[in-house]
Design a protein around this motif. Structure first.
Motif, mmCIF file in Angstrom:
data_model
loop_
_atom_site.group_PDB
_atom_site.id
_atom_site.type_symbol
_atom_site.label_atom_id
_atom_site.label_comp_id
_atom_site.label_asym_id
_atom_site.label_seq_id
_atom_site.Cartn_x
_atom_site.Cartn_y
_atom_site.Cartn_z
ATOM 1 N N GLU A 4 62.118 -5.917 58.204
ATOM 2 C CA GLU A 4 61.339 -4.704 57.994
ATOM 3 C C GLU A 4 62.167 -3.630 57.301
ATOM 4 O O GLU A 4 63.281 -3.330 57.716
ATOM 5 C CB GLU A 4 60.814 -4.160 59.326
ATOM 6 C CG GLU A 4 59.581 -4.873 59.830
ATOM 7 C CD GLU A 4 58.815 -4.035 60.851
ATOM 8 O OE1 GLU A 4 59.342 -2.992 61.275
ATOM 9 O OE2 GLU A 4 57.700 -4.426 61.198
ATOM 10 N N THR A 179 58.632 -3.334 53.399
ATOM 11 C CA THR A 179 57.482 -3.918 54.086
ATOM 12 C C THR A 179 56.483 -2.836 54.491
ATOM 13 O O THR A 179 55.327 -3.133 54.770
ATOM 14 C CB THR A 179 57.934 -4.682 55.340
ATOM 15 O OG1 THR A 179 58.668 -3.781 56.198
ATOM 16 C CG2 THR A 179 58.826 -5.856 54.960
ATOM 17 N N LYS A 180 56.955 -1.588 54.534
ATOM 18 C CA LYS A 180 56.108 -0.446 54.867
ATOM 19 C C LYS A 180 56.422 0.672 53.877
ATOM 20 O O LYS A 180 57.594 0.941 53.607
ATOM 21 C CB LYS A 180 56.373 0.040 56.290
ATOM 22 C CG LYS A 180 56.144 -1.016 57.365
ATOM 23 C CD LYS A 180 56.486 -0.464 58.739
ATOM 24 C CE LYS A 180 56.259 -1.506 59.835
ATOM 25 N NZ LYS A 180 56.576 -0.958 61.171
ATOM 26 N N GLU A 230 52.462 -2.630 54.318
ATOM 27 C CA GLU A 230 51.695 -1.603 55.011
ATOM 28 C C GLU A 230 51.830 -0.293 54.249
ATOM 29 O O GLU A 230 52.941 0.150 53.972
ATOM 30 C CB GLU A 230 52.222 -1.442 56.437
ATOM 31 C CG GLU A 230 51.512 -0.363 57.238
ATOM 32 C CD GLU A 230 52.137 -0.152 58.606
ATOM 33 O OE1 GLU A 230 51.915 0.924 59.200
ATOM 34 O OE2 GLU A 230 52.869 -1.058 59.070
ATOM 35 N N GLU A 269 50.334 8.066 62.587
ATOM 36 C CA GLU A 269 50.500 6.862 61.778
ATOM 37 C C GLU A 269 51.911 6.769 61.200
ATOM 38 O O GLU A 269 52.529 5.698 61.170
ATOM 39 C CB GLU A 269 49.491 6.868 60.638
ATOM 40 C CG GLU A 269 48.040 6.815 61.040
ATOM 41 C CD GLU A 269 47.131 6.945 59.830
ATOM 42 O OE1 GLU A 269 47.238 6.112 58.929
ATOM 43 O OE2 GLU A 269 46.330 7.915 59.796
ATOM 44 N N MET A 273 54.912 4.049 61.826
ATOM 45 C CA MET A 273 55.490 3.303 60.713
ATOM 46 C C MET A 273 57.010 3.338 60.750
ATOM 47 O O MET A 273 57.680 2.326 60.541
ATOM 48 C CB MET A 273 54.995 3.855 59.365
ATOM 49 C CG MET A 273 55.735 3.308 58.153
ATOM 50 S SD MET A 273 55.122 3.964 56.572
ATOM 51 C CE MET A 273 53.733 2.884 56.289
#
Length: 275
Positions: A4, A179-180, A230, A269, A273
């Motif tokens: 990640e 990945t985010k 994401e 949010e 994350m």
């Protein structure tokens, strides 16, 4: 399974970048997020990114609320940015970058620029070191509003926004392992008047710049986004008071505050994350 990694991506847009500046300061002061794995920033937002990585958050606020919205920086007729004044006087003398902290950042940062000889986009990053002030100058060298180019090493560069829209920057973050991705975009559609100005002006400039500018008018800023990352996208909740070369102090301050408020509206949010 990929490791990640979290990225921040911010867009360019001249004085509209007050929006991204407000969002970044809110990110640090209210959420304590200061070291993403990856940070990609274009054009007018590059300065805020560099000060963010140098942990000089007060400087971001001062630059956007006190220094930039002024006749010394933005000329209306003809429309023009005094980029050398921004870099050499405001950023180098009045509010210098803490280069020692900036160099030590664990964040991998990327700045898109356009090679004036080839018309190709390139990314300057931690591993391709140049003087940070000259990197900011090159990244902000909008052909129609600056009129110059910047030499970095053996090549001459201008603003990377001619080659890169937000989708390109997001795909770059994905390619670098993100990945985010937190996207802060103050990008809004150009008015018909602005489009007409660019089409006319394009015929009086370097052929490579002309080709890139006319192509840029046709692109969607969020086309073909990667599906395996994401995304949280922060964008203006209402029309931005500041435009590309606004110098009205109140309009810039309102745009800055809108970025702050819109980011905090997605606080839960974002915290999820980054944790």
């Amino acid at each position: 399974m990929r490791e990640e990694k979290v990225a921040i991506v911010t867009s360019g847009g001249g004085m509209k970048c007050a929006y991204a500046a407000g969002a970044l300061v809110a990110l640090t002061r209210k959420l304590g997020i200061t070291e993403p794995d990856i940070f990609i920033s274009a054009s007018g937002s590059v300065g805020a990114m560099f000060y963010y990585l140098a942990k000089q958050y007060d400087h971001i606020e001062k630059i956007w609320l006190r220094y930039l919205p002024s006749p010394e920086v933005v000329h209306r007729f003809p429309p023009r940015f005094e980029l050398d004044y921004i870099i050499d006087t405001i950023m180098h003398q009045e509010l210098p970058l803490d280069e020692r902290t900036f160099i030590k950042t664990p964040t991998r940062w990327f700045v898109p620029v356009t090679d004036l000889d080839t018309g190709r986009a390139e990314f300057i990053t931690n591993n391709t070191w140049f003087n940070p002030y000259e990197v900011m100058r090159a990244a902000k060298a909008i052909p129609f509003l600056y009129g110059g180019a910047v030499r970095l090493g053996e090549h001459t560069f201008i603003d990377g926004d001619l080659n890169m829209n937000m989708a390109n920057l997001i795909r770059k973050a994905r390619k670098e392992g993100a990945t985010k991705i937190l996207v802060i975009s103050n990008t809004v559609a150009l008015s018909n008047l602005q489009k007409g100005f660019l089409r006319i002006y394009a015929f009086f400039v370097n052929p490579i710049i002309r080709q890139l500018a006319l192509y840029d008018l046709k692109r969607s800023h969020f086309d073909h986004l990667p599906s395996d990352v994401e995304l949280i996208i922060i964008g203006p909740s209402s029309p931005l008071p500041a435009g590309l070369f606004t110098r009205n102090r109140r309009a810039v301050a309102e745009s800055y505050q809108m970025g702050w408020d819109d980011l905090l509206a997605k606080r839960a949010e974002i915290e999820k994350m980054f944790t």
